[in-house]
Design an enzyme around this catalytic site. Structure first.
Site, short mmCIF file in Angstrom:
data_model
loop_
_atom_site.label_atom_id
_atom_site.label_comp_id
_atom_site.label_asym_id
_atom_site.label_seq_id
_atom_site.Cartn_x
_atom_site.Cartn_y
_atom_site.Cartn_z
N ARG A 243 0.83 -1.22 0.00
CA ARG A 243 0.00 0.00 0.00
C ARG A 243 0.85 1.25 0.00
O ARG A 243 0.44 2.30 -0.52
CB ARG A 243 -0.96 -0.03 1.20
CG ARG A 243 -2.10 -0.98 0.91
CD ARG A 243 -2.92 -1.38 2.10
NE ARG A 243 -3.75 -2.51 1.68
CZ ARG A 243 -4.39 -3.34 2.48
NH1 ARG A 243 -4.30 -3.18 3.78
NH2 ARG A 243 -5.11 -4.33 1.99
N TYR A 362 -6.83 -1.67 -6.46
CA TYR A 362 -5.98 -2.83 -6.11
C TYR A 362 -5.23 -2.64 -4.79
O TYR A 362 -5.16 -1.55 -4.26
CB TYR A 362 -5.08 -3.27 -7.25
CG TYR A 362 -4.10 -2.31 -7.89
CD1 TYR A 362 -3.71 -1.13 -7.32
CD2 TYR A 362 -3.55 -2.65 -9.13
CE1 TYR A 362 -2.80 -0.30 -7.95
CE2 TYR A 362 -2.63 -1.83 -9.77
CZ TYR A 362 -2.27 -0.65 -9.16
OH TYR A 362 -1.37 0.15 -9.78
N GLU A 363 -4.75 -3.79 -4.32
CA GLU A 363 -4.08 -3.88 -3.00
C GLU A 363 -4.99 -3.37 -1.87
O GLU A 363 -4.57 -2.68 -0.96
CB GLU A 363 -2.71 -3.20 -3.05
CG GLU A 363 -1.86 -3.86 -4.14
CD GLU A 363 -0.37 -3.66 -4.02
OE1 GLU A 363 0.12 -3.41 -2.92
OE2 GLU A 363 0.28 -3.78 -5.07
N GLY A 364 -6.26 -3.71 -2.04
CA GLY A 364 -7.30 -3.28 -1.09
C GLY A 364 -7.99 -2.04 -1.64
O GLY A 364 -7.35 -1.01 -1.84
#
Ligand code: FAD
Length: 379
Positions: A243, A362-364
Site C-alpha cells: 500500500r 488494487y491492493e485493497g
C-alpha cells in the site's frame, strides 16, 4: 520525522526523474496503446537498482530505506503508472515476503535474481471469487511426499506475462478457512503452470495482468513460504507494504497531472489571456497542489514508520486511501483544465485520468482501507 529528503534520497529522486523523463516518457503512450509489456525499460530500471531497493546487499539488493523506495515509485509513476506498478509489485509484493518470511535457502535462491531484475516476480492472491474476501481461497495445495500438488487459479496478476517467480497462496487446510491458507514460492517452469487471458484494461495498460492456472502443479515442499496456515498473515503483512507502493504511485500520477495542468494553463489562451489568469483555474491549481502534498506527506509518514521498524498498517491504509482518492480528483481537475483537448490522446492527462482509477481498487479497495483505519480506531 524529517520533512526534507536526505542527501541519498534526493540523489535517488533526481536519478529516477532523469531516467523516467529520458527513457520512459517517449515510449509510455505507445505501450499504453499496444498494451505490450515494456520489457526493455524494465530491464533499464533493474540496471538502476530499482527492482529490489529494500533488499539488503547480501541478497543482491540496494539496501535502501522505505522513503527512498517511495520516492522512486513516485518519480517513475509521475511519468508512467504502468512502470510504477511493475516496479512496486516486484519490490513490495515479491521481494518483501521472501525477505521477511523466507528461509535462508529461499532468500539465497530467489532474492538475488529478483532484486537485480534478472527475473521478474508476481504476486498471486486474487481469485475469480476471492477479491476483497481474500480469505475464501479456492486454490488447494495437497502435500504429497516432499512436494505439494497445487490446483486452482489466480486472476488479474500484475507482471504475469513476464514474471518467472511468483508468491502465491493456496489452502492447505480447507476446514480452517483463512487460517488454512499457506504461501508458496513457485516458478513458471513448474509442470502444470500456465497463463490465461491477457487483460485489456482502462489504464496501466502495459503492466501485464494475466490469469495463472495451476493444474496439479508440483511444488517442492521447501518452497512453502513461512509455515503452513501462515499464508493469510503473510498476505496481509505484504499488502501493508504494498500500500505504501501504491500510495506512492498515486502521488506520482497526481504530481504528473498537476505539472501538465500548470504548463497547459500558462500556454492556452482564451479571452485574450492565458487561462492561468482566471481565478477559477488558479483555485483549481491551488487545491490540486494541496491534495498532492497532503497525500505525499501521509505516504512519506507511512514509509518513515515502516523504516523505523514499527507497525504501520494504519499509516499505510491512510496513505493509500488519501493518495488514491486525491489522485483521482486531481486527475479529473487536470483534465478539466485541458478542456476538450484533455479528452484526446494528444495530451498525457487523458492517460493519467485512466491510470488513476486503479489506485482506488488494487491492493485493497478504498473501502478496505477505511475498514483497516476504522478497525484500529474502534478497537
Ligand atoms: C489492474 C489490476 C491489477 C491487479 N494486480 C493484482 C496482483 O498483482 N495480484 C493480486 O493478487 N491481485 C491483483 N489485482 C486484484 C485486486 O487486488 C482486486 O481486484 C481487488 O482486491 C478487489 O477485488 P475484486 O475485484 O474481486 O472486487 P470485489 O471484492 O468483488 O469488490 C467489489 C466492490 O465491493 C466492495 N466490497 C467488497 N466487500 C466489501 C465489504 N465487506 N464492505 C464494503 N465494501 C465491500 C469493494 O470495495 C468494491 O467496491 C489486480 C486488479 C487489477 C484490476
Amino acid at each position: 520525522m524529517d520533512f526534507n529528503l536526505n542527501e541519498q534520497q534526493e540523489m535517488i529522486r533526481t536519478m529516477v526523474r532523469e531516467f523516467a523523463e529520458k527513457e520512459i516518457k517517449p515510449i509510455a503512450m505507445k505501450h499504453d496503446e499496444s498494451m505490450e509489456f515494456p520489457i526493455e525499460t524494465v530491464k533499464m530500471m533493474a540496471g538502476l537498482g530499482l527492482m529490489g531497493m529494500m533488499v539488503p546487499p547480501e541478497y543482491g539488493g540496494g539496501g535502501t530505506d522505505p522513503v527512498s523506495y517511495s520516492v522512486a515509485v513516485e518519480e517513475v509513476s509521475r511519468v508512467d503508472a504502468s512502470h510504477g506498478v511493475i516496479m512496486s509489485v516486484n519490490n513490495s509484493l515479491v521481494c518483501y515476503p521472501i525477505l521477511a518470511f523466507g528461509t535462508e535457502e529461499q532468500k539465497k535462491k530467489y532474492l538475488p535474481d529478483l532484486a537485480s531484475g534478472a527475473k521478474l516476480g508476481g504476486f498471486g492472491l486474487t481469485e475469480p471469487n476471492a477479491g476483497t474476501d481474500a480469505g475464501s481461497q479456492k486454490t488447494t495445495a495437497v502435500k504429497d511426499g516432499d512436494e505439494y500438488v497445487i490446483t486452482g487459479s489466480k486472476t488479474f496478476i500484475t507482471n504475469a506475462c513476464a514474471a518467472e517467480t511468483f508468491v502465491i497462496f493456496a489452502m492447505t487446510d480447507i476446514e480452517a478457512g483463512a487460517r488454512g491458507i499457506s504461501a508458496f514460492i513457485i516458478e513458471n517452469s513448474y509442470p502444470g503452470f500456465s497463463l490465461g487471458k491477457y487483460e485489456d484494461k482502462l489504464g496501466i495498460r502495459c503492466s501485464g495482468q494475466q490469469e495463472l492456472f495451476f493444474d496439479e502443479m508440483r511444488v517442492p515442499a521447501e518452497n512453502l513460504l513461512g509455515e503452513e496456515g501462515q499464508g493469510f498473515k503473510i498476505a496481509m503483512a505484504t499488502l501493508d507494504g504494498g500500500r505504501i507502493g501504491i500510495a506512492s504511485q498515486a502521488v506520482g500520477i497526481a504530481q504528473g497531472a498537476l505539472d501538465e495542468a500548470i504548463e497547459y494553463s500558462k500556454q492556452r489562451e482564451q479571452f485574450g489571456k492565458p487561462i492561468a489568469a482566471f481565478q477559477a483555474i488558479q483555485w483549481m491549481i491551488a487545491d490540486m497542489a494541496a491534495q498532492v502534498d497532503a497525500a505525499r506527506l501521509l505516504t512519506r509518514r507511512a514509509a518513515f514508520v515502516k523504516g523505523e521498524g514499527k507497525r504501520y498498517s494504519y499509516e499505510a491504509a491512510m496513505a493509500k486511501l488519501v493518495a488514491s482518492e486525491n489522485c483521482m480528483w486531481v486527475c479529473d481537475k487536470a483534465l478539466q483544465i485541458h478542456g476538450g483537448y484533455g479528452y484526446t490522446k494528444e495530451y498525457v492527462v487523458e492517460r493519467f485520468f485512466r491510470d488513476a482509477k486503479i489506485t482506488q481498487i488494487y491492493e485493497g479497495t478504498s473501502e478496505v482501507q477505511r475498514m483497516v483505519i476504522s478497525s484500529t480506531l474502534l478497537r
